[in-house]
Write an enzyme that holds these catalytic residues in place. Structure first.
Site, short mmCIF file in Angstrom:
data_model
loop_
_atom_site.label_atom_id
_atom_site.label_comp_id
_atom_site.label_asym_id
_atom_site.label_seq_id
_atom_site.Cartn_x
_atom_site.Cartn_y
_atom_site.Cartn_z
N CYS A 1 -6.08 -7.31 4.67
CA CYS A 1 -7.36 -6.62 4.83
C CYS A 1 -8.44 -7.07 3.85
CB CYS A 1 -7.18 -5.11 4.67
SG CYS A 1 -5.69 -4.45 5.43
N ARG B 1 -2.27 -15.50 25.91
CA ARG B 1 -1.47 -15.63 27.15
C ARG B 1 -1.79 -14.55 28.17
NH1 ARG B 1 4.49 -13.77 24.88
NH2 ARG B 1 3.92 -11.62 24.32
N CYS C 1 -1.95 -6.33 2.39
CA CYS C 1 -3.35 -5.90 2.50
C CYS C 1 -4.22 -6.51 1.41
CB CYS C 1 -3.43 -4.37 2.44
SG CYS C 1 -5.12 -3.75 2.50
N HIS D 1 -32.59 8.68 12.89
CA HIS D 1 -33.36 7.73 13.70
C HIS D 1 -34.19 6.79 12.81
CE1 HIS D 1 -35.43 6.29 17.26
NE2 HIS D 1 -36.58 6.42 16.60
N LYS E 1 -9.47 -10.89 4.01
CA LYS E 1 -10.03 -11.08 5.35
C LYS E 1 -11.43 -10.52 5.44
CE LYS E 1 -9.04 -8.08 8.32
NZ LYS E 1 -8.20 -7.13 9.10
N GLU F 1 -10.20 -11.48 14.69
CA GLU F 1 -10.99 -11.47 13.46
C GLU F 1 -11.14 -12.87 12.87
OE1 GLU F 1 -10.05 -6.92 11.96
OE2 GLU F 1 -8.68 -8.53 11.41
N TYR G 1 -5.58 -8.00 16.41
CA TYR G 1 -6.57 -7.89 15.35
C TYR G 1 -6.81 -9.23 14.64
CZ TYR G 1 -6.16 -2.70 14.88
OH TYR G 1 -6.18 -1.35 15.06
N GLU H 1 -26.81 7.10 16.02
CA GLU H 1 -27.39 8.25 16.70
C GLU H 1 -27.10 8.23 18.20
OE1 GLU H 1 -31.69 8.61 17.12
OE2 GLU H 1 -31.90 6.44 16.80
N SER I 1 0.81 -1.22 0.00
CA SER I 1 0.00 0.00 0.00
C SER I 1 0.85 1.27 0.00
CB SER I 1 -0.93 0.00 1.21
OG SER I 1 -1.79 -1.13 1.19
#
Length: 455
Positions: free
Chosen positions: A48, A198, A43, A436, A51, A181, A177, A441, A15
């Site tokens: 990313c 751990r 990535c 809403h 995944k 994930e 992460y 919100e 990237s």
């Protein structure tokens, strides 16, 4: 006529490297980029993008489960791992071609192979050498696994994207992460999933409230959490079943063990010893605010420098470097308000300071927090709760941190990141009219602090 082949020679087409090379070329620089494996780096290929595709796939199991609450009743449901994997491969191949076109269109020369530094201006690729006025190192990182007996039977996230078949049971080792994930991914795809870490609580560095909340929610999805647990050895049996031994005296029999115990900068074989480039104790390349190393002609950015190992950070760094070196600008990357998301299930996201960091930085801090069941889970009667949290400097009214766990956390946090970067105050949040009914919100309806730090 320049004495060098290139004005900028980039090692690593991930990237950051791609962004820097493209924009440098657009500013008129002669640019080459060296890549030994695949365009787009971690990535796009084993990070990313695939995944997130797997996260999408794993969500469908729950979607089918809750559908009857809304009157939908599906027939027989079948999941085909090979089909998902192959479809993912085709999409990644398409993206590789996109990157190739982007670089070629910008006028960047792509050099296939492994780059090794000969000196501050020279890089060898195979039996050829290339010279450049400036060299950029953007090689990223690589998964690291500890020395545990039987570790050769384990995989990393790199291999997880290409499995021939899904195991019935899996142990994932780690607390960052990737570990969290993939626990959600495998669990969502029907694999009995055990996450071993751990420490006392995973996702170190995030706000304690969101970490604790997520730890309460994951078991509701069926994920087995084993904190304060380390793996002492892995044994492979005759039937290919793996027996995982823990330091708690327990064993788990599984079909696969995946380690997500961190990534190390990919500097081995780079030839740094032929230059003045220095590494930190953690193995990261040391740079100044302009991404310049101790070798004046060599720069580095992205995961190889750390500590914010995030694709958007590398992109911002690559853009800044190109603008400063070849666009006559003086741009700095602001690391204070970096929105980030963990695509766990449920997802969590954060921007700004944690409560712990705010307590150290400010004299008076107000904490606003709310926990509730998201609206979409009421009809199916799912026991899942979302969490939203704001951290405010009481003396200036400035919002210091936004944190949440719940549906679409990443999408919501991106918008809040804009507000925080612009310097939003709690009063700005209060006078913002909410949409809403949405989960988002809730951030503009938090009225009373639940805690006042340093009264």
């Amino acid at each position: 006529m320049s004495q060098y082949d290139y004005d900028l020679l980039v090692i690593g087409a991930g990237s950051g490297g791609v962004r820097a090379s493209r924009f440098a070329a657009q500013f008129g620089a002669r640019v080459g980029i060296i890549e030994e494996r695949y365009l787009g780096g971690t990535c796009v290929n084993v990070g990313c993008v695939p995944k997130k595709l797997f996260v999408f796939a794993s969500h469908y199991r729950e979607t089918f489960h809750v559908a009857p609450g809304y009157g939908w009743h599906a027939g027989a449901i079948k999941f085909d791992w090979q089909e998902l994997r192959d479809n993912k491969d085709r999409e990644i191949e398409r993206l590789n071609q996109v990157y190739d076109k982007l670089l070629n269109t910008a006028g960047v020369e792509i050099i296939n192979g492994t780059g090794t530094l000969i000196d501050g201006h020279t890089v060898a690729v195979g039996d050829r050498t290339y010279t450049a006025e400036r060299i950029l190192i953007a090689v990223g990182g690589w998964p690291w696994m500890p020395e545990v007996p039987g570790i050769e039977h384990a995989i990393t996230s790199n291999e997880a994207f290409y499995l021939d078949s899904l195991p019935e049971r899996i142990v994932i080792v780690g607390g960052g992460y990737i570990a969290v994930e993939f626990a959600g991914i495998f669990n969502g795809l029907g694999v009995e999933t055990h996450l071993c870490y751990r420490g006392e609580l995973f996702l170190r560095g995030f706000d304690e409230d969101v970490r604790t909340h997520l730890a309460q929610e994951l078991p509701k999805k069926g994920i087995h959490l084993h904190f304060n647990t380390d793996i002492t050895r892995i044994e492979k049996n005759a039937d290919d079943v793996l027996t995982v031994h823990t330091d708690q005296g327990n064993t788990l029999s599984v079909g696969q063990v995946m380690y997500a115990t961190g990534r190390k900068p990919k500097t081995d074989g780079l030839g740094l010893e032929n230059t003045a480039v220095r590494l930190s104790d953690a193995g990261r390349i040391q740079v100044n605010e302009e991404f310049q190393t101790d070798e004046p002609s060599i720069y580095a950015l992205g995961d190889v420098t750390g500590p914010d190992e995030l694709t958007p950070v590398a992109l911002a760094q690559g853009m800044a470097l190109a603008r400063n070196l070849f666009g006559g600008m003086n741009e700095r990357v602001d690391y204070r308000h970096i929105p980030t998301a963990v695509f766990s299930q449920p997802p969590m996201a954060s921007c700004g300071l944690t409560e712990e960091e705010a307590r150290k930085e400010c004299v008076h801090v107000d904490i606003y927090r709310g926990a509730f069941r998201p609206m979409q889970y009421t009809l199916p009667d799912l026991d899942e709760r979302a969490l939203v949290k704001l951290i405010v400097d009481r003396d200036t009214d400035r919002v210091l941190g936004c944190h949440m766990v719940g549906p679409e956390a990443g999408e919501i946090m991106q918008g809040l990141g804009v507000a925080m970067t612009a310097g939003a105050t709690k009063a700005d949040f209060d006078r913002t009219i909410g949409i809403h009914p949405t989960l988002a919100e809730e951030f503009v309806t938090l009225r009373q602090p639940v805690a006042r730090v340093n009264e």
